[in-house]
Write a protein that holds these residues in place. Structure first.
Motif, short mmCIF file in Angstrom:
data_model
loop_
_atom_site.label_atom_id
_atom_site.label_comp_id
_atom_site.label_asym_id
_atom_site.label_seq_id
_atom_site.Cartn_x
_atom_site.Cartn_y
_atom_site.Cartn_z
N GLY A 48 0.96 -1.09 0.09
CA GLY A 48 0.15 0.03 0.56
C GLY A 48 0.30 1.65 -0.24
O GLY A 48 1.24 1.61 1.22
N TYR A 49 0.69 1.61 -1.44
CA TYR A 49 1.53 3.40 -1.46
C TYR A 49 0.81 4.65 -1.23
O TYR A 49 -0.37 4.32 -1.92
CB TYR A 49 1.95 3.40 -2.73
CG TYR A 49 3.23 3.70 -2.66
CD1 TYR A 49 3.94 4.21 -2.26
CD2 TYR A 49 3.27 5.07 -4.25
CE1 TYR A 49 4.76 6.15 -3.08
CE2 TYR A 49 3.52 5.93 -4.72
CZ TYR A 49 4.75 6.37 -3.70
OH TYR A 49 5.61 7.53 -4.48
N ALA A 50 1.26 5.17 -0.30
CA ALA A 50 0.48 6.81 -0.05
C ALA A 50 0.46 7.67 -1.06
O ALA A 50 0.50 9.00 -0.88
CB ALA A 50 0.05 7.50 1.41
N ALA A 51 1.15 7.52 -2.10
CA ALA A 51 2.03 8.40 -3.12
C ALA A 51 2.64 9.69 -2.51
O ALA A 51 1.78 10.87 -3.13
CB ALA A 51 0.96 8.51 -4.27
N THR A 52 3.27 9.42 -1.59
CA THR A 52 4.29 10.96 -0.75
C THR A 52 5.24 10.45 -1.01
O THR A 52 5.75 8.79 -0.66
CB THR A 52 3.27 11.50 0.65
OG1 THR A 52 3.72 10.18 0.81
CG2 THR A 52 1.72 10.95 0.23
N PRO A 53 6.62 11.72 -0.73
CA PRO A 53 7.63 10.67 -0.80
C PRO A 53 7.96 9.85 0.35
O PRO A 53 8.82 9.48 0.71
CB PRO A 53 8.44 12.30 -0.66
CG PRO A 53 7.00 13.59 -1.71
CD PRO A 53 5.83 12.36 -0.81
N ASP A 54 7.55 10.38 1.23
CA ASP A 54 7.46 9.70 2.85
C ASP A 54 7.57 7.94 2.62
O ASP A 54 8.23 7.62 3.55
CB ASP A 54 6.87 10.29 3.96
CG ASP A 54 7.15 12.03 4.02
OD1 ASP A 54 8.75 12.52 4.24
OD2 ASP A 54 6.68 12.56 4.75
N SER A 55 6.36 8.42 2.05
CA SER A 55 6.31 6.27 1.71
C SER A 55 6.89 5.73 0.68
O SER A 55 6.57 4.82 0.96
CB SER A 55 5.00 6.68 1.47
OG SER A 55 4.61 7.10 -0.05
N VAL A 56 8.13 6.35 -0.22
CA VAL A 56 8.70 5.34 -0.53
C VAL A 56 9.31 4.64 0.36
O VAL A 56 9.93 4.05 -0.95
CB VAL A 56 9.71 7.02 -1.55
CG1 VAL A 56 10.34 5.75 -1.79
CG2 VAL A 56 9.02 7.69 -2.41
N ASP A 57 9.48 4.77 1.27
CA ASP A 57 10.82 4.41 1.98
C ASP A 57 10.25 2.74 2.32
O ASP A 57 10.64 1.80 2.52
CB ASP A 57 11.08 4.47 3.22
CG ASP A 57 12.22 3.83 3.53
OD1 ASP A 57 13.03 3.53 3.55
OD2 ASP A 57 11.39 3.31 5.44
#
Length: 290
Positions: A155-164
């Motif tokens: 599940g990817y929130a499509a924000t820079p913080d969630s790339v990790d």
């Protein structure tokens, strides 16, 4: 190394065992069935001898129930049955996780979830906020025809913080030997905009956000975060329940959600979005520690 599953006779059914077997077979590791018998904080209502008898009987009943299912389902897997007495079930499970050097902790969902497919109680909620290893929660009446996990969806929130989170999911998929899909949910909320704006405007904004999410998903490949063969998908819906229902799920799939650190307070933090996804997921959910 092993997979730990919490089990107590008559509480959550065999769904957690069902998931734990498939996880252990996928990870090619042993399975530890842990029964935590609560110890009284103060003066027990039972006498010492009565408490000992009750605790032993509860543990024995739990092992018997689990064995009845695992006898046929866990072929080829080393299964150990552990009994611990602790002030709290969550604390006891964490002690077992540390003792057996677990790779994953598996919990069941409460059977009375009504509309929710996954209903977590206070024990599971606390563990999601404190477990040092990933915690998997099975939906109610979980059933899987395959004898192991078949795909990992991040599940990817499509924000820079969630790339990790995507990087961690990619590493897990490689470790588990599973194909990876990265998915973003674009959901129209109940109060997305004031009524005078109109549904047409809401739909336009949602479509624009979904298009932006698709671009960010493609960047995961061009930036080398995931491989070229990883499936990328954006699913839209009128609420989380519809979005998850419209998603194409494979038999044996598991949905992985990321978390963010809360410093010394807890190693796992679940936001309202993750909580809603867990509640309505038709497949098991694996929550990563922060």
């Amino acid at each position: 190394m092993s997979v730990v599953v919490g089990y107590l006779a008559g509480r959550v059914g065999s769904a957690a065992l069902h998931l734990a077997v498939r996880a252990a077979r996928t990870l090619q590791t042993a399975l530890a069935v842990a029964t935590i018998v609560p110890k009284p904080w103060l003066t027990p209502s039972l006498s010492g001898a009565d408490y000992e008898q009750w605790a032993d009987q509860l543990a024995a009943d739990s092992a018997t129930e689990a064995q009845r299912y695992l006898r046929s389902a866990a072929g080829g897997i080393e299964v150990n049955y552990l009994q611990r007495r602790h002030r709290s079930v969550s604390g006891g499970l964490l002690e077992v996780v540390e003792e057996v050097d677990a790779e994953m902790l598996v919990l069941g969902s409460f059977p009375s979830g009504r509309r929710a497919r996954v209903l977590i109680g206070s024990t599971a909620d606390w563990l999601l906020h404190s477990s040092p290893v990933p915690v998997a929660v099975s939906p109610r009446q979980y059933d899987c025809r395959d004898d192991r996990l078949t795909r990992l969806t991040c599940g990817y929130a499509a924000t820079p913080d969630s790339v990790d989170v995507v990087r961690r999911c990619s590493a897990l998929a490689s470790d588990y030997g599973l194909p990876l899909r990265v998915i973003t949910f674009a959901v129209r909320g109940r109060t997305m905009y004031p009524p005078e704006v109109g549904l047409h405007a809401e739909s336009s904004v949602l479509a624009a956000w979904a298009a932006q999410a698709r671009e960010m998903l493609e960047h995961l490949k061009t930036d080398g975060v995931v491989g070229k063969d990883v499936a990328l998908q954006v699913v839209t819906g009128n609420g989380w329940q519809q979005a998850l229902a419209l998603t194409d799920w494979h038999d044996g799939e598991i949905l992985v959600l990321g978390t963010s650190s809360r410093g010394d307070i807890a190693s796992v933090f679940l936001g309202s979005r993750s909580g809603k996804i867990i509640r309505h997921s038709p497949v098991p959910v694996l929550v990563l520690p922060g």
